[in-house]
Scaffold this motif. Structure first.
Motif, mmCIF file in Angstrom:
data_model
loop_
_atom_site.group_PDB
_atom_site.id
_atom_site.type_symbol
_atom_site.label_atom_id
_atom_site.label_comp_id
_atom_site.label_asym_id
_atom_site.label_seq_id
_atom_site.Cartn_x
_atom_site.Cartn_y
_atom_site.Cartn_z
ATOM 1 N N GLN A 105 0.817 -1.217 0.000
ATOM 2 C CA GLN A 105 0.000 0.000 0.000
ATOM 3 C C GLN A 105 0.851 1.268 0.000
ATOM 4 N N THR A 106 1.857 1.281 -0.831
ATOM 5 C CA THR A 106 2.712 2.460 -0.895
ATOM 6 C C THR A 106 2.013 3.570 -1.678
ATOM 7 N N ASP A 107 2.403 4.812 -1.389
ATOM 8 C CA ASP A 107 1.817 5.965 -2.088
ATOM 9 C C ASP A 107 2.175 5.939 -3.572
ATOM 10 N N LYS A 108 3.377 5.437 -3.854
ATOM 11 C CA LYS A 108 3.831 5.400 -5.242
ATOM 12 C C LYS A 108 2.903 4.512 -6.092
ATOM 13 N N SER A 109 2.585 3.354 -5.525
ATOM 14 C CA SER A 109 1.701 2.452 -6.277
ATOM 15 C C SER A 109 0.311 3.068 -6.427
ATOM 16 N N ALA A 110 -0.174 3.759 -5.367
ATOM 17 C CA ALA A 110 -1.499 4.405 -5.444
ATOM 18 C C ALA A 110 -1.509 5.468 -6.539
ATOM 19 N N ARG A 111 -0.418 6.273 -6.588
ATOM 20 C CA ARG A 111 -0.330 7.321 -7.618
ATOM 21 C C ARG A 111 -0.309 6.718 -9.020
ATOM 22 N N MET A 112 0.456 5.639 -9.146
ATOM 23 C CA MET A 112 0.544 4.986 -10.466
ATOM 24 C C MET A 112 -0.810 4.441 -10.892
ATOM 25 N N LEU A 113 -1.504 3.842 -9.933
ATOM 26 C CA LEU A 113 -2.817 3.269 -10.259
ATOM 27 C C LEU A 113 -3.817 4.364 -10.605
ATOM 28 N N THR A 114 -3.739 5.507 -9.888
ATOM 29 C CA THR A 114 -4.651 6.624 -10.178
ATOM 30 C C THR A 114 -4.421 7.126 -11.596
ATOM 31 N N ALA A 115 -3.153 7.333 -11.938
ATOM 32 C CA ALA A 115 -2.826 7.819 -13.288
ATOM 33 C C ALA A 115 -3.314 6.833 -14.335
ATOM 34 N N SER A 116 -3.111 5.551 -14.038
ATOM 35 C CA SER A 116 -3.549 4.514 -14.977
ATOM 36 C C SER A 116 -5.070 4.532 -15.139
ATOM 37 N N SER A 117 -5.781 4.733 -14.012
ATOM 38 C CA SER A 117 -7.251 4.775 -14.054
ATOM 39 C C SER A 117 -7.744 5.956 -14.874
ATOM 40 N N LEU A 118 -7.101 7.113 -14.684
ATOM 41 C CA LEU A 118 -7.517 8.314 -15.434
ATOM 42 C C LEU A 118 -7.328 8.090 -16.935
ATOM 43 N N THR A 119 -6.189 7.503 -17.285
ATOM 44 C CA THR A 119 -5.936 7.211 -18.710
ATOM 45 C C THR A 119 -7.007 6.266 -19.237
ATOM 46 N N GLN A 120 -7.266 5.226 -18.458
ATOM 47 C CA GLN A 120 -8.285 4.246 -18.864
ATOM 48 C C GLN A 120 -9.644 4.905 -19.042
ATOM 49 N N PHE A 121 -9.963 5.825 -18.119
ATOM 50 C CA PHE A 121 -11.259 6.512 -18.141
ATOM 51 C C PHE A 121 -11.430 7.281 -19.453
ATOM 52 N N PHE A 122 -10.406 8.042 -19.823
ATOM 53 C CA PHE A 122 -10.534 8.860 -21.029
ATOM 54 C C PHE A 122 -10.516 7.998 -22.298
ATOM 55 N N ILE A 123 -9.651 6.990 -22.304
ATOM 56 C CA ILE A 123 -9.584 6.137 -23.507
ATOM 57 C C ILE A 123 -10.895 5.373 -23.687
ATOM 58 N N SER A 124 -11.362 4.762 -22.583
ATOM 59 C CA SER A 124 -12.602 3.975 -22.702
ATOM 60 C C SER A 124 -13.784 4.894 -23.007
ATOM 61 N N GLY A 125 -13.765 6.114 -22.443
ATOM 62 C CA GLY A 125 -14.837 7.080 -22.744
ATOM 63 C C GLY A 125 -14.857 7.410 -24.230
ATOM 64 N N PHE A 126 -13.666 7.590 -24.786
ATOM 65 C CA PHE A 126 -13.564 7.906 -26.219
ATOM 66 C C PHE A 126 -14.102 6.747 -27.067
ATOM 67 N N VAL A 127 -13.715 5.536 -26.684
ATOM 68 C CA VAL A 127 -14.180 4.357 -27.444
ATOM 69 C C VAL A 127 -15.693 4.200 -27.290
ATOM 70 N N LEU A 128 -16.198 4.503 -26.097
ATOM 71 C CA LEU A 128 -17.646 4.410 -25.887
ATOM 72 C C LEU A 128 -18.389 5.420 -26.758
ATOM 73 N N LEU A 129 -17.793 6.608 -26.918
ATOM 74 C CA LEU A 129 -18.404 7.617 -27.785
ATOM 75 C C LEU A 129 -18.486 7.095 -29.225
ATOM 76 N N ILE A 130 -17.414 6.432 -29.647
ATOM 77 C CA ILE A 130 -17.425 5.840 -31.002
ATOM 78 C C ILE A 130 -18.540 4.793 -31.092
ATOM 79 N N ALA A 131 -18.651 3.992 -30.029
ATOM 80 C CA ALA A 131 -19.685 2.948 -30.012
ATOM 81 C C ALA A 131 -21.080 3.570 -30.048
ATOM 82 N N ILE A 132 -21.240 4.691 -29.349
ATOM 83 C CA ILE A 132 -22.542 5.373 -29.358
ATOM 84 C C ILE A 132 -22.853 5.855 -30.787
#
Lengths: 477, 215
Positions: A229-256
């Motif tokens: 539960q290090t802060d470094k891993s939490a930060r990395m996971l947050t950044a990864s989640s944000l990237t995933q959010f925008f990429i998947s949102g973009f793909v969902l828009l295409i799907a819409i």
């Protein structure tokens, strides 16, 4: 009697009346100064404390949310890395099964090849021609002095000839054996080559496994960091989640976008089936029916992806036994196939209806159709193909949808934290403003009653100076 | 089991209890003035009917009647139809409707009298019976009534919820002498319609027929 008349103390002179009222008010305010100041301070303190309390509560909520977000994020990270490690182990397993399961056979083949090579090698080893046993005797005889004796000379010549012919025979045999040896070595070459290839193949497999082992090592390091539960891993996971959010949102828009195209393909022909003039609420039944078909397709796509264990939105499907899961795969795929076929048929019908409408409009506008439409089958076939393909394309929405759902939890958490932080700051600001507003009100209050305050100050100054003057006078006496 | 049954019953009651009874279909009744000089305008009327046929959707109703000496009768209806809910069938009906109108325009005779009030009353009846959600009465006339002696038409008319639209209100020769007559005629009809619960509009620009269904 009106209020204005009541306020006029000095009849005929409203200015004088106003002045009198001002004086009265100032005096009253001066008299009530201390309790008024206390009241203002109390009120400001009440607001200040209330806002501070609210800010504190919001800060606590924010801290809890941050903690909760971290927990959720780390759990998601652990799950994700576990899946990756599991996948790597599966790959290693498949490599081992595929390449190393035949290792005993390979070992035997290598052993056979080595034995064969060894035997051939032994056969091909060089054997020098054996020296004749009588060569030393011959040498001793040949060295005897002839002393002019013809008989001895003849004998010696014979001996020389015999030794030369013996030498030639021996050398011929030696050459023959060397040639055989070379032949054997030549035959060994394919064995060597085959063995080299086999060893190279083994080497590649081992290298692949080594690379997989490195990947697993890296994943395990990541996994351990998350588990700690290090802060470094939490930060990395947050950044990864944000990237995933925008990429998947973009793909969902295409799907819409795809879904909208699909909707337009089937909405018109649906009116032929459910009626064009009926409504559900404010929406045409045909449009609702078309939308329902598309949503059912998306739902079937989700179930199919779940059954294939590509996504994990519904754990109950993932936990089914393989037999049931396979059944589910076939059922959902069949429904999708039927819906895709229906859509292709609807797309064809759409083309027919559109052509009929066009013809009607032309006849109403009294316009003759000019010429024959070129390649009129192309749009028809195109629409049918789109109608058939789009439902299957929509199936893959499940993948970005899963990413979007998972990452939106983190994004919402981060957004919530930011909002709470700002809210806390805002409350603190309001608390401080209310505190200083109290001070300001006190000063404004004093500004209204500045004449009596000025007089009071004068009197106070005078009283303070009076004892000093008396002391000075007494001193001068 | 009992719990599920109760839930299903409650849901059924909720769904049964609030059906959407709103009608979204349109009903259009067009009155054609065939009296005197106005008969020459029938070609324009035909263009308007064609526009209506192209615009109306499956489930909508359309009727065309001529304004005759006694228009408050069924015999003056040239064609009336409620289009089928299936677009393909509705298209066939529209073709049939157009044929009827074409035949009428070719064979129409000028009428001696103009009974607009009778036609409006007839149209209100038709639109109410058709159950149209939005009702339109289109009057293709110069709005000058010319009644048979003894016919009574100077009474308030009930046009609740109807959009009454006067189309191609031409100016008469007498209007040229005194334009106030034209404005008075239009204003009289406006007050009659609005006091009867309807809305009134005049569309003289036949290049902008989309204004009929706006507002």
């Amino acid at each position: 009697m009106s209020l204005t008349k009541l306020l006029i103390i000095w009849p005929g002179s409203p200015v004088m009346s106003m002045l009198i009222w001002i004086v009265v008010m100032v005096v009253l305010l001066y008299l009530a100064r201390t309790p008024a100041h206390r009241a203002i301070h109390s009120l400001a303190r009440v607001f200040h404390n209330a806002f501070r309390l609210m800010a504190r509560s919001v800060m606590l909520a924010e801290e809890k949310l941050v903690q909760r977000n971290k927990e959720v994020l780390l759990n998601a990270g652990v799950e994700s890395v576990e899946r990756l490690i599991e996948r790597e182990f599966h790959r290693v397993n498949s490599v081992v099964k595929r390449d190393l399961s035949g290792y005993p056979t390979l070992h035997r083949a290598l052993s056979d090849q080595t034995t064969k090579i060894d035997e051939d090698y032994k056969d091909s080893s060089e054997t020098p021609p054996p020296p004749p046993a009588w060569i030393n005797a011959m040498e001793a005889v040949a060295n005897l002095p002839s002393q002019g004796d013809g008989t001895v000379a003849n004998i010696l010549n014979e001996i020389h000839k015999t030794s030369v012919s013996q030498y030639k025979n021996t050398m011929a045999e030696y050459r023959k054996s060397v040639a055989e040896r070379h032949n054997l070595l030549k035959k060994m070459m394919p064995y060597w080559r085959r063995m080299a290839q086999t060893l190279e193949q083994v080497g590649k497999t081992i290298t692949g496994l080594h690379e997989r082992a490195n990947v697993i090592d890296n994943r395990m390091t990541e996994y351990e960091e998350i588990r700690e539960q290090t802060d470094k891993s939490a930060r990395m996971l947050t950044a990864s989640s944000l990237t995933q959010f925008f990429i998947s949102g973009f793909v969902l828009l295409i799907a819409i976008g795809g879904a909208v195209i699909n909707f337009n393909l089937i909405a018109l022909p649906m009116s032929e089936m459910v009626g064009g003039g009926s409504y559900i609420g404010h929406f045409k039944t045909a449009n609702v029916a078309a939308m329902v078909i598309i949503l059912v397709e998306v739902a079937m796509g989700l179930y199919l992806m779940e059954s294939l264990r590509i996504t994990r939105l519904f754990p109950i499907i993932g936990q089914m036994d393989d037999k049931m899961r396979t059944r589910m795969i076939w059922i959902t795929f069949s429904i999708l196939l039927v819906l895709a076929s229906v859509e292709a048929a609807l797309a064809f019908m759409r083309d027919q209806i559109a052509a009929d409408m066009q013809a009607l409009r032309q006849s109403l506008a009294a316009v003759e159709a000019t010429g024959v439409a070129v390649n009129s089958w192309i749009p028809t076939v195109g629409q049918m193909v789109m109608g058939f393909v789009l439902p299957f394309a929509l199936t893959f929405v499940a993948i970005p949808l899963e990413s979007f759902v998972h990452s939106s939890r983190t994004v919402l958490g981060v957004a919530g934290t930011a909002v709470l932080r700002w809210l806390s700051f805002f409350f603190r600001l309001l608390g401080n403003i209310s505190r200083y507003m109290g001070e300001l009100l006190v000063n404004i209050y004093d500004l209204f009653i500045f004449p009596p305050l000025w007089v009071e100050n004068l009197i106070r100054d005078k009283r303070q100076h009076q004892p000093e003057i008396i002391v000075e006078e007494e001193a001068s006496r | 089991m009992k719990k599920y049954l109760t839930l299903v019953l409650i849901l059924s009651a909720l769904l049964w209890g609030c059906p959407d009874t709103t009608s979204y279909s349109r009903g259009v009744y067009m009155l054609l003035d065939t009296s005197g000089t106005y008969k020459k305008e029938l070609k324009r009327a035909e263009a308007i009917i064609n526009y209506l046929l192209g615009t109306l959707q499956p489930g909508d109703s359309l009727a065309v009647a001529r304004i005759d000496s006694g228009s408050f009768s069924e015999k003056d209806i040239v064609a009336k139809m409620t289009f089928d809910k299936r677009p393909s069938v509705a298209n066939q009906q529209k073709r049939l409707f157009k044929q009827k109108i074409d035949d009428f325009v070719q064979t129409a005779r000028g009428s001696a009298y103009t009974d607009i009030t009778g036609g409006v009353l007839q149209s209100v009846e038709f639109l109410n019976e058709a159950g149209a959600g939005r009702k339109y009465i289109l009057i293709f006339s110069d709005l000058k009534e010319d009644l048979v002696k003894g016919h009574v038409r100077d009474f308030p008319i009930q046009v609740d919820g109807c959009n009454v639209i006067a189309l191609n209100v031409t100016k008469l020769r007498s209007d040229n002498v005194d334009p106030r007559e034209y404005y008075k005629r239009v204003e009289d009809w406006r007050s009659r319609v609005e006091s009867g619960g309807g809305t009134w509009r005049v569309v003289n620009d036949l290049e902008r027929l989309e204004n009929i269904f706006e507002g």
